[in-house]
Each structure stands twice: as structure tokens, then as C-alpha cells.
Design a protein around this motif. Structure first.
Motif: not given
Length: 263
Positions: A207-213
Motif C-alpha cells: 500500500p501507498v497511503i497518504a491524505p486523500n490518496i
């Protein structure tokens, strides 16, 4: 005689060079030198000379499919039109994965209810899988897509599956909805495609998790001989974490980060 403001002395070569950087910074895909020449009306010789200088100074970087922003580009401020800024972030992360693991690297994202392929960086010895079926129609059969489906809320996941048929791309594809949901629920923190998209190719995604992504980073491996172990997954997760942190920092300084458009 009436006084007039003196016309500023402008350096044409600087103007032309900045125009090239501006085009690359606002492009969601790498820009070939010939395309830059066509867009600016400059001769190819002039364009190549300017690009050579900009690459030497680190403002642009050469990729096999065109130019992206280099590491010397001034402070990045992401915005809805600055596709090239985020492309540079993504391309740097994928290049790192390719060089470290010797495998082609992929990034996908979830946006407006669909799963899209954002970018690919090919490994010299292991080029990309033939992507004849778009990720929008094959998320269930790819590690990229399955990782994103895992990271969605239950409602988002069920909504996605209600709108997409689980096509059987190979004899190994999971085409049963209940079986797919069960696999997603058992996720060990990464997703696998075991010849489900294409015979002869495996894929692992994290996973690549960032704000709004919600996005996923993956590599493809030949089915014969390649082994997905803890070391490989850890290295892939480290690259994904760095990209997640960078995208998160961009969100704090410049609003919601905008990943490049899909292919």
C-alpha cells in the motif's frame, strides 16, 4: 523629451529554458525532447542544447520515455495543474524500486471509484507485463488492484465489485466474488497475483497511503524462479513508505496532492 520606462534586458535563452521546464512541470507524463520542440516552436537542435544544460544542472532528468523534473528543481508546491511535480515524485520512487530490486515497478491509484495505472518504470532485464487489459477492468486479477481493494472501506469495496465483472483472464484468475473477498480479508499486508493476470508472471504489491490518496506500489516477477520473500516485501514497503510520506508532506504544504493521470 518625455520620460519612458526603459525596456528590460531579456535573455532569450533563459526564457526558452524556463519555458521547457514549465512544460515538463505541468505535464502528467514524461515529455520527449521532440515534443518539447514542437510545443515551443524551437528547432530540435536548440531544444536539445537547452535540455542538455538543464539536465546537467539537475533541473530536468532524462527517462527512457521522456523528461521529468530533476532533483535541483526549486521547492515543489503541488497543485491541481502541477502534474509534473508529482510525476517526478512518483518516477523517483519507481526508479528506486527498479534499481534496488531489478524488477519493473508500477504505481496504481484509486480515484472516483475506479482503479487506474499511474506510471511504470521498466527494468532492463525484466520489462513490463503486456498490459493488454486495462487496470480499470482487471483490478481483481492484479496485485496492484487487489491491494487497493484491500485498503478501501467495506462499502467502497462492495460498490466497486458491484460495478465490475470478475473476468477470467487466465485459468488462475479469481472470478468468484466470495473467494476474492475472502482473500482480501486475509491480507498479510501485501497482495499477490499468481499468474492471475498473465501466465508466466507474478506480481506483489504494497500500500501507498497518504491524505486523500489510496494507491499501491508493485513489482512484476517471472513465475518460474522468482520468489516473494520477507526481504523483498520489506524493501518494497520501505519505498512505499517514503513515497507515502512525501505525498503526505506535499498535501500539508500545497493542498491535496494530485497524482498524475492514468495512461
Amino acid at each position: 523629451m518625455p520620460t519612458t520606462d526603459a525596456a528590460p534586458t531579456l535573455i532569450g535563452s533563459v526564457q526558452r529554458a524556463l519555458r521547457l521546464v514549465d512544460i515538463v512541470a505541468n505535464s502528467a507524463r514524461p515529455v520527449p525532447v521532440k515534443a518539447l520542440a514542437a510545443l515551443t516552436g524551437l528547432t530540435q537542435g536548440t531544444t536539445y542544447n537547452l535540455v542538455r544544460t538543464l539536465v546537467h544542472e539537475g533541473y530536468l532528468t532524462n527517462e527512457p520515455d521522456g523528461l521529468v523534473l530533476g532533483t535541483s528543481f526549486p521547492v515543489f508546491q503541488s497543485g491541481p495543474d502541477a502534474g509534473g511535480v508529482l510525476l517526478a515524485r512518483v518516477r523517483t520512487a519507481l526508479r528506486e524500486v527498479t534499481e534496488t530490486l531489478g524488477a519493473t515497478a508500477y504505481l496504481s491509484r484509486y480515484h472516483d471509484g475506479e482503479v487506474h495505472l499511474v506510471d511504470v518504470v521498466d527494468a532492463v532485464q525484466r520489462p513490463r507485463v503486456d498490459l493488454s487489459v486495462g487496470l480499470e477492468s482487471s483490478a481483481h486479477a492484479t496485485a496492484l488492484g487487489k491491494q487497493i481493494l484491500t485498503d478501501l472501506t467495506c462499502g467502497e469495496r462492495l460498490d466497486y465489485l458491484s460495478r465490475h465483472r470478475l473476468e477470467e483472464l487466465t485459468p488462475r484468475t479469481i472470478s468468484d466474488r466470495s473467494a476474492l473477498l475472502a482473500e482480501l480479508e486475509r491480507s498479510p499486508g501485501f497482495a499477490l497475483d499468481r499468474e492471475e493476470y498473465a501466465i508466466g508472471n507474478n506480481c506483489v504489491a504494497v500500500p501507498v497511503i497518504a491524505p486523500n490518496i489510496v494507491a499501491s506500489l508493485a513489482i512484476s516477477l517471472p513465475a518460474d524462479g522468482a520468489h516473494v520473500d520477507r526481504v523483498l516485501v520489506t524493501k518494497l514497503k520501505q519505498s512505499a513508505t517514503r513515497l507515502s510520506l512525501q505525498l503526505g508532506a506535499d498535501a500539508l504544504t500545497g493542498g491535496e496532492p494530485e497524482l498524475p493521470s492514468s495512461f
